[in-house]
Enzyme design. Structure first.
Site, PDB file in Angstrom:
ATOM      1  N   ASP A   1       0.878  -1.166   0.000  1.00  0.00           N
ATOM      2  CA  ASP A   1       0.000   0.000   0.000  1.00  0.00           C
ATOM      3  C   ASP A   1       0.925   1.228   0.000  1.00  0.00           C
ATOM      4  OD1 ASP A   1      -2.097   1.766   0.100  1.00  0.00           O
ATOM      5  OD2 ASP A   1      -3.168   0.715   1.694  1.00  0.00           O
TER       6      ASP A   1
HETATM    7  C1  BGC Z   1      -5.146   3.120   0.143  1.00  0.00           C
HETATM    8  C2  BGC Z   1      -5.187   2.121  -0.992  1.00  0.00           C
HETATM    9  C3  BGC Z   1      -5.057   2.828  -2.316  1.00  0.00           C
HETATM   10  C4  BGC Z   1      -3.769   3.646  -2.298  1.00  0.00           C
HETATM   11  C5  BGC Z   1      -3.510   4.364  -3.612  1.00  0.00           C
HETATM   12  C6  BGC Z   1      -4.020   4.121   0.032  1.00  0.00           C
HETATM   13  O1  BGC Z   1      -4.283   5.213   0.858  1.00  0.00           O
HETATM   14  O2  BGC Z   1      -5.087   2.434   1.372  1.00  0.00           O
HETATM   15  O3  BGC Z   1      -6.374   1.384  -0.943  1.00  0.00           O
HETATM   16  O4  BGC Z   1      -5.064   1.920  -3.364  1.00  0.00           O
HETATM   17  O5  BGC Z   1      -3.848   4.604  -1.265  1.00  0.00           O
HETATM   18  O6  BGC Z   1      -4.353   5.423  -3.786  1.00  0.00           O
END
Ligand code: BGC
Length: 720
Positions: free
Chosen positions: A268
């Protein structure tokens, strides 16, 4: 031709979008990956392992994303014809991170709304349409689906999660979603691995979960994604047993070795805390910069090869080398309008299918009674606008009553509000609408007093990075509903929510409908159900607790112990439901009869059994229902309650018509995870199959003795 001319030809701006072909097999993809790997320098392999496109400012919680980049990017490697990875969030459609591209993709119902359809084919159609929009925008990866089984009703991201509170429901829908998206040539990233079940202290809290609970409650949707051929898995922010998820050798090992995942693990954003290639993290995404070439040079090359090979294999499997050539910054792609009438119609259909009719006293719905001449539509959410996508944190917007907040937010720019939808449909029925889109009790009561029926629109929302502090509705809605119900009798409450909400007023209103953040077609979907154009088929993918105490709360502790094991939601016999898991009414009634069980399936696939029964529309209107099977296992399985192991939409049945529904239980469905042996074991002993309309509305129960010697379907010793 020199390299540079080749490169130019390769990156010639527009390559016609071709029809997506089915994914290659993993073995074929790995063979191609091996051939490519042999041609690559180490520096080129590193490019695959590190996401770009963000200003890496670790102090800032989220962002910022560079202008006109995808949410996730790797660079192309022109020398070898390796395309860039263009990855985009996800929860309700193609994320519009820039003011200019709001409204250029469909704002779909949330994944929790999709879960409320309990319809595998609907999930597939939704995912196929999503895949088409992504592909047309130049994205070759979708950062979804989010599939974590909810643990706490208060968790801020519940609206994003396709599983609701049940692993079986989640697994079936996840499988269809992954297959649907990937059938359109767009790779799917399932997230967030694992136990990412609250937002409070999300970057630091650690979770302790016993293996049985992990395997039975939290792994199944991920297992289903892997079995469906998912391309990547996103590891989460949280820790497990004190070790960050993206560096957690035990859990990444389970994913790759035991669950059998053959794609790559991606962090993530901001979730990497060290180089963790050896522990199983193949690709670091932005926010942090651990996977620099200098640092990766210190890692054993066989580990680098293994990670690069996984990424390449996923790309080959999804045929990404042959499709759209687009790399960020890509304003012209991100500015493409990929909406269509067909997608608007599908968004409406899914939103309507997702509506759960919780209560309908005296058949106040649908609104077909000729005595209803005037309807009051009240409450500020009846005409609430979509949130402004261009706040200071535009890459991380607030939620609204149509789409939740955070990275999964999609602006409902072409919004049909509840008031718009009801007004339009009422006009067609010759009914006058008195609108009072406020929460002012005096004004609302005055509007209700003039009407034959009052629709109160109430709502709340939630967002990523924050848990909900309360399960109550916004705008003091409980008091508003109480005040109206005390004054007039025909009160219908329609609720838009990101998950569970409390309904202390439920006994004093006539009807209640619930939609889980339904996207841009929210209003037209409500109208369709309220006026009976669609008989409701949505079912609760979560339990609605009677009080706060009937749900697990999120925790502020550094270590969150899942001491309840599997006893969350309907599996906890001590929780009282206002409306139980699986509940949902239609505009008709159904009888269940003639349940039978028999061994079925191919012997080579292990034991399985089929349970069939007849479901009859015994009411007066055409409608469909969702037959649900809850299996009460032998005591040795150690479950706190019967578990959902089958569900099936009957499809439309005219009044009096019947259909035979068959549930097929696989070997895994008939097994339980034994902590003693650390493995799955076939359940043996007395068991009962409960079939009905919800986890608490069982219409027929069939005792079954699962024999100890079931080794093959054809030899099954299942005694009814
Ligand atoms: C989230 C993810 C997301 C990523 C990219 C993070 O804050 O937890 O689910 O895909 O950002 O935007």
């Amino acid at each position: 031709m020199s390299h540079s001319i080749l490169d130019e030809v390769f990156f010639a701006a527009l390559i016609v979008l071709t029809e997506a072909l089915p994914p290659l097999t993993w073995n074929a993809a790995y063979a191609k990956a091996d051939a490519m790997l042999a041609k690559m320098t180490n520096d080129e392999k590193y490019l695959l392992m590190h996401g770009i496109g963000w200003y890496n400012v670790p102090i800032i919680d989220e962002g910022p994303l560079k202008a006109w980049w995808f949410a996730g990017n790797t660079p192309p490697i022109p020398r070898l014809g390796i395309p860039s990875l263009n990855m985009q969030d996800a929860a309700q459609g193609f994320r519009d991170a820039w003011r200019e591209n709001a409204g250029l993709a469909t704002c779909w119902p949330s994944l929790l709304a999709l879960a409320a359809t309990w319809n595998v084919e609907t999930a597939r159609k939704y995912a196929e349409a999503l895949g088409d929009e992504y592909r047309a925008k130049g994205a070759n990866f979708i950062l979804g689906p989010s599939v974590n089984v909810h643990r706490s009703a208060f968790a801020g991201r519940n609206f994003e999660y396709l599983s609701g509170e049940d692993p079986f429901l989640g697994a079936r829908l996840t499988e269809a979603y992954v297959q649907g998206v990937q059938s359109r040539g767009v790779a799917s990233v399932v997230k967030h691995w694992i136990f990412n079940n609250q937002e409070t202290n999300r970057r630091s809290e650690s979770n302790t979960v016993d293996d049985k609970t992990a395997w039975e409650l939290y792994f199944p949707p991920f297992q289903a994604a892997v079995d469906a051929g998912v391309s990547a898995v996103m590891c989460a922010y949280n820790k497990i047993d004190g070790v960050y998820s993206c560096a957690n050798e035990k859990y990444l090992g389970i994913l790759k070795k035991t669950i059998g995942f053959r794609g790559f693990v991606q962090s993530d954003w901001y979730a990497t805390h060290a180089i963790s290639v050896r522990e199983g993290l193949d690709q670091e995404m932005p926010g942090t910069d651990y996977y620099t070439p200098e640092a990766l040079r210190t890692v054993n090359t066989s580990l680098i090869d293994s990670s690069a090979r996984r990424i390449l294999a996923a790309m080959y499997r999804m045929r990404l080398f042959n499709t759209t050539k687009c790399s960020a910054p890509a304003k012209e792609w991100l500015m493409k309008d990929v909406t269509s009438e067909a997608h608007t119609a599908l968004a409406k259909q899914v939103a309507a299918e997702s509506i759960v009719l919780l209560k309908n006293a005296n058949e106040v719905l649908p609104i077909t009674n000729a005595s209803i001449k005037r309807i009051a539509v009240v409450g500020s959410p009846s005409s609430s606008a979509a949130s402004d996508p261009w706040g200071p944190f535009h890459w991380f917007p607030d939620g609204d009553y149509y789409s939740g907040g955070g990275s999964g937010h999609v602006t409902a720019a072409h919004l049909v509000t509840p008031l718009d939808g009801i007004r339009q449909r009422a006009a067609a029925a010759g009914i006058e609408v008195i609108a009072e889109p406020s929460d002012d009790i005096r004004r609302v009561k005055a509007a209700a007093a003039q009407a034959d029926l009052t629709i109160v629109v109430v709502a709340t929302t939630s967002r990523e990075a924050e848990d909900r502090s309360t399960l109550n509705l916004d705008n003091n809605a409980n008091a508003l509903i109480d005040a109206i119900a005390a004054e007039v009798s025909n009160v219908v409450v329609i609720v838009q929510a990101p998950g569970a909400v409390l309904m202390p007023w439920r006994a004093s209103v006539q009807a209640i409908g619930l939609m889980f953040l339904g996207g841009q077609e929210t209003g037209s979907a409500w109208a369709s159900v309220l006026f009976g154009d669609t008989s409701p088929t949505g079912r609760l993918p979560i339990m609605l607790p009677a009080t706060d105490a009937d749900a697990i709360t999120t925790s502020k502790s550094a270590n969150v112990e899942y001491s309840e094991g599997m006893a969350t939601s309907y599996r906890n016999p001590n929780f009282t439901a206002a409306f139980p898991f699986g509940h949902g009414l239609s505009y008709s009634e159904f009888d269940y009869s003639n349940a039978e069980v028999q061994p079925c399936g191919e012997a080579s696939k292990g034991p399985s059994l089929c349970l069939s029964l007849s479901v009859r529309n015994s009411g007066k209107r055409p409608a469909s229902t969702v037959a649900q099977l809850y299996l009460q296992y032998p005591a040795s399985a150690g479950y706190p309650a019967p578990l959902l192991k089958g569900f099936q939409q009957t499809g439309p049945l005219s009044a009096g018509a019947s259909v035979t529904v068959t549930f097929r239980l696989s070997e895994r469905d008939l097994s339980y995870y034994s902590l003693a042996s650390g493995a799955w074991a076939l359940a043996a002993g007395p068991s009962v199959a409960h079939i009905g309309e919800s986890s608490r509305d069982i219409r027929t129960s069939l005792p079954i003795t699962l024999g100890p010697n079931i080794t093959r379907a054809s030899e099954a010793t299942i005694v009814v």
